[in-house]
Design a protein around this motif. Structure first.
Motif, PDB file in Angstrom:
ATOM      1  N   VAL A 199      -9.204 -28.676 -20.573  1.00  0.00           N
ATOM      2  CA  VAL A 199      -9.758 -27.417 -20.063  1.00  0.00           C
ATOM      3  C   VAL A 199      -9.454 -26.288 -21.049  1.00  0.00           C
ATOM      4  CG1 VAL A 199      -9.643 -25.737 -18.180  1.00  0.00           C
ATOM      5  CG2 VAL A 199      -9.568 -28.180 -17.670  1.00  0.00           C
ATOM      6  N   ALA A 256     -14.634 -30.116 -21.271  1.00  0.00           N
ATOM      7  CA  ALA A 256     -14.314 -30.009 -19.841  1.00  0.00           C
ATOM      8  C   ALA A 256     -15.478 -29.315 -19.143  1.00  0.00           C
ATOM      9  CB  ALA A 256     -13.030 -29.217 -19.653  1.00  0.00           C
ATOM     10  N   ARG A 257     -15.725 -29.686 -17.884  1.00  0.00           N
ATOM     11  CA  ARG A 257     -16.818 -29.022 -17.145  1.00  0.00           C
ATOM     12  C   ARG A 257     -16.350 -28.518 -15.786  1.00  0.00           C
ATOM     13  NH1 ARG A 257     -20.224 -33.830 -14.923  1.00  0.00           N
ATOM     14  NH2 ARG A 257     -18.935 -35.596 -15.476  1.00  0.00           N
ATOM     15  N   GLU A 258     -15.078 -28.168 -15.731  1.00  0.00           N
ATOM     16  CA  GLU A 258     -14.514 -27.555 -14.529  1.00  0.00           C
ATOM     17  C   GLU A 258     -15.317 -26.296 -14.167  1.00  0.00           C
ATOM     18  OE1 GLU A 258     -12.821 -29.593 -16.173  1.00  0.00           O
ATOM     19  OE2 GLU A 258     -11.180 -30.355 -14.957  1.00  0.00           O
ATOM     20  N   GLU A 283     -14.301 -23.482 -13.625  1.00  0.00           N
ATOM     21  CA  GLU A 283     -13.764 -22.328 -14.365  1.00  0.00           C
ATOM     22  C   GLU A 283     -14.401 -22.243 -15.755  1.00  0.00           C
ATOM     23  OE1 GLU A 283     -11.954 -24.609 -12.768  1.00  0.00           O
ATOM     24  OE2 GLU A 283     -11.179 -23.450 -11.077  1.00  0.00           O
ATOM     25  N   GLU A 286     -17.849 -26.462  -5.320  1.00  0.00           N
ATOM     26  CA  GLU A 286     -16.878 -26.434  -6.422  1.00  0.00           C
ATOM     27  C   GLU A 286     -15.602 -27.210  -6.096  1.00  0.00           C
ATOM     28  OE1 GLU A 286     -18.232 -22.072  -8.155  1.00  0.00           O
ATOM     29  OE2 GLU A 286     -16.497 -22.204  -6.820  1.00  0.00           O
ATOM     30  N   PRO A 297     -10.277 -35.493 -14.619  1.00  0.00           N
ATOM     31  CA  PRO A 297     -10.995 -34.259 -14.955  1.00  0.00           C
ATOM     32  C   PRO A 297     -12.169 -34.042 -13.990  1.00  0.00           C
ATOM     33  CG  PRO A 297     -10.636 -35.607 -16.916  1.00  0.00           C
ATOM     34  CD  PRO A 297     -10.225 -36.427 -15.738  1.00  0.00           C
ATOM     35  N   TYR A 298     -12.616 -32.811 -13.850  1.00  0.00           N
ATOM     36  CA  TYR A 298     -13.726 -32.476 -12.976  1.00  0.00           C
ATOM     37  C   TYR A 298     -14.965 -33.289 -13.354  1.00  0.00           C
ATOM     38  CZ  TYR A 298     -16.737 -29.493 -10.151  1.00  0.00           C
ATOM     39  OH  TYR A 298     -17.581 -29.020  -9.192  1.00  0.00           O
ATOM     40  N   ALA A 345      -8.721 -32.644  -8.814  1.00  0.00           N
ATOM     41  CA  ALA A 345      -7.933 -31.790  -9.709  1.00  0.00           C
ATOM     42  C   ALA A 345      -6.450 -32.157  -9.672  1.00  0.00           C
ATOM     43  CB  ALA A 345      -8.116 -30.326  -9.313  1.00  0.00           C
TER      44      ALA A 345
END
Ligand code: UD1
Length: 427
Positions: free
Chosen positions: A172, A195-197, A199, A267, A306-307, A311
Motif C-alpha cells: 500500500v 495495491a488497490r485498497e 485508500e 469498501e 491485500p484488498y 484487511a
C-alpha cells in the motif's frame, strides 16, 4: 498516562458516526507538497497521527489552517499551502513517531527534485521494510542514497523521467509513494501489481482532482501520464472502513445492533462477509451499514490478504470477536510476520488462543473476564477494548497513545451506543 476502563456486559445499540479514514488522510495530506496552490481536505479525523503529519508539513514550510471546527464535531477541515518549500528533510524526531512520514518521499522528490527522510518507526507489527518504495522511485529515474539512518532520493536535472515498476508483493505505502512521484514526472509511468485498497483509489481521485492523469484507477495496473504542474483542490476524505469494521466487531460481541454511520459497504466487503460467517446480520441502510448479532456467534476461518481480501488491519478485532464464538477458528496473517501481539493480552482475559508462526487457533470460550491489559499497537489495542465490552467485570487498557493514533474519541463513540467505558488519568 491515561487509561480506558471498560465494564463489560452492555448490549450496544444505536448509530456510531464513522470518521474520515486515517490511512487515506495520511496519504492525501502529503499531496499538498505537489502544488503551490491550496489543498483543502474535509472530513479529516481528529487523531494524533494527523496532528503529527501537520507538524511534519509545517517543518517543510507548508502553511496549514484548520477551519471552523467545533470541538463537539467529529472531523475537521484543513487547508494546506505549499507556496514555497523551505526544507526537504523529514527529521528522525518526527518520522520515528509516525511511519506514514515516509509518504513525503515521493511527492517531495517530484516537486523539489530531492528529498531526505529518516527511516520510519511506527507500529511494532513486524519488520516493515521500505525497499519497494525506493525501488519504485529508482525505476522512475531517482538516485537513492542511504546514510546515517536517512534515505536521500535525488531526481536527475530536469526532473524524474518516469518508468515502469512491477511490485513483487503488494504494498500500500509503496504504491502511494510511487503514484505521488509519478504524477509530476516528465514521461509516462506504469505500475504493475499495485495495491488497490480503497485508500489508493481515494488518493488517485484526489490526484485527478488536482489535474493528474491516471488510468486504471481501482485496478492493480496503473498508468500515470506525468503533467507539468498540479493545481489546488478541495476534497473529502473517505470514511474509515477499518474504524467501521472495528465498531462492527464491538457491537457483535455484545449481541448488539448498530448502524455504522457514513460507512460504505462496497469498501468493506471482506469484513462484512467475515461478520456474516460469524453469524451477524449485515445490511446496507440509508446513510451507512447496519450490523446486528441476534443469534450465537459461530467460529470461522479467516486469512488476511491485500484488498479485496480481508484487511490485516481487521485481524485483531475479528480475533477478539471469535474468542466468544462457538467452536474453533483458524486465522492466518499473510501480510505481517509479527502481528499477534494481542494474543497474550487476550489470553489474560480468558481467551483460548494458540499461535504457530502466522497461524492462530482460537477456541471460543463462554466467558471472558476483565483484566488489566497493555495495548501493543493500534489495532491490537482495539481488540482489547472489544474483548472488554463482553468480559465479566472491569478491563483496564493502558498505553492509550496507540488507540489515539487511529480512533477518534473512541470512548465517546462507544458511550453513544450504550457502552460502559471511560477514560481516566492513570494513578
Ligand atoms: C499495510 C496494509 C494496509 C494497512 C497498514 C497498516 C496490506 C497490503 N497493507 O500497509 O492495509 O493499513 O499495513 O497496518 O494489507 N513490504 C516490503 N517492502 C516494502 C513495503 C512493504 O517488503 O518496501 C512488505 C511488508 O513487509 C508487508 C507487505 O509488503 O509484508 C505489505 O506492506 P505494505 O502494504 O507496504 O504495508 P503498509 O503500507 O504499511
Amino acid at each position: 498516562m491515561d487509561k480506558i476502563i471498560v465494564r463489560g456486559g452492555n448490549r450496544l445499540t444505536g448509530t456510531i458516526p464513522i470518521s474520515g479514514a486515517k490511512n487515506a488522510a495520511l496519504t492525501l495530506l502529503p499531496c499538498a507538497l505537489l502544488t503551490d496552490e491550496p489543498l483543502t481536505l474535509r472530513n479529516l479525523p481528529r487523531l494524533a497521527d494527523i496532528d503529527g503529519f501537520q507538524h511534519l508539513m509545517n517543518q517543510f514550510g507548508v502553511t496549514t489552517v484548520i477551519q471552523g471546527s467545533r470541538p463537539e464535531d467529529f472531523g475537521r477541515v484543513m487547508s494546506l499551502e505549499a507556496t514555497r518549500i523551505t526544507s526537504s528533510v523529514a527529521p528522525y524526531d518526527l518520522v520515528r513517531k509516525m511511519r506514514a512520514s515516509i509518504l513525503v518521499l515521493g511527492p517531495m522528490l517530484a516537486r523539489m527534485g530531492e528529498a531526505t527522510v529518516s527511516l520510519p518507526g511506527g507500529c511494532a507489527i513486524g519488520n516493515r521494510p521500505i525497499d519497494l518504495h525506493l525501488k519504485a522511485l529508482e525505476a522512475f529515474g531517482a538516485e537513492i542514497e542511504l546514510a546515517a539512518g536517512y534515505v536521500k532520493a535525488i531526481a536527475p536535472d530536469g526532473g524524474l523521467p518516469g518508468g515502469d515498476f512491477d511490485f513483487p508483493v503488494v504494498s500500500v505505502g509503496a504504491t502511494e509513494n510511487a503514484l505521488m512521484a509519478a504524477v509530476l514526472a516528465n514521461g509516462t509511468s506504469r505500475l504493475f501489481n499495485a495495491a488497490r485498497e480503497p485508500e489508493i483509489v481515494d488518493l488517485c481521485n484526489l490526484l485527478v482532482a488536482m489535474g493528474a492523469e491516471i488510468e486504471g484507477i481501482g485496478t492493480s495496473d496503473l498508468t500515470i501520464h506525468g503533467v507539468k504542474r498540479l493545481h489546488g483542490a478541495t476534497y473529502r476524505v473517505m470514511a474509515d472502513r477499518i474504524e467501521a469494521g472495528s465498531y462492527a466487531c464491538a457491537a457483535a460481541i455484545t449481541g448488539g445492533d448498530v448502524v455504522l454511520g457514513g460507512a460504505r459497504a462496497d469498501e468493506m466487503q471482506a469484513t462484512l462477509h467475515a461478520l456474516q460467517a460469524i453469524g451477524c446480520e449485515v445490511e446496507e441502510v440509508k446513510g451507512g451499514v447496519r450490523v446486528a448479532a441476534n443469534g450465537p456467534l459461530k467460529a470461522t476461518n479467516l486469512t488476511t490478504a491485500p484488498y479485496p481480501g480481508l484487511a490485516t488491519d481487521m485481524q485483531a478485532q475479528l480475533m477478539a470477536l471469535l474468542c466468544k464464538a462457538e467452536g474453533t477458528s483458524v486465522l492466518k496473517e499473510t501480510i505481517f510476520e509479527n502481528r499477534y501481539m494481542h494474543v497474550p493480552e487476550l489470553s489474560r482475559m480468558g481467551a483460548d488462543i494458540t499461535t504457530e508462526g502466522r497461524t492462530a487457533i482460537v477456541k471460543g470460550v463462554s466467558t471472558l473476564t476483565g483484566a488489566e491489559v497493555m495495548a501493543t499497537d493500534l489495532r491490537a489495542s482495539m481488540s482489547l477494548v472489544i474483548a472488554g465490552l463482553a468480559a465479566e467485570g472491569e478491563t483496564q487498557v493502558r498505553r492509550l497513545y496507540h488507540l489515539d493514533r487511529g480512533y477518534e474519541r473512541l470512548e465517546e463513540k462507544l458511550q453513544l451506543v450504550g457502552a460502559d467505558i471511560e477514560r481516566v488519568g492513570d494513578d
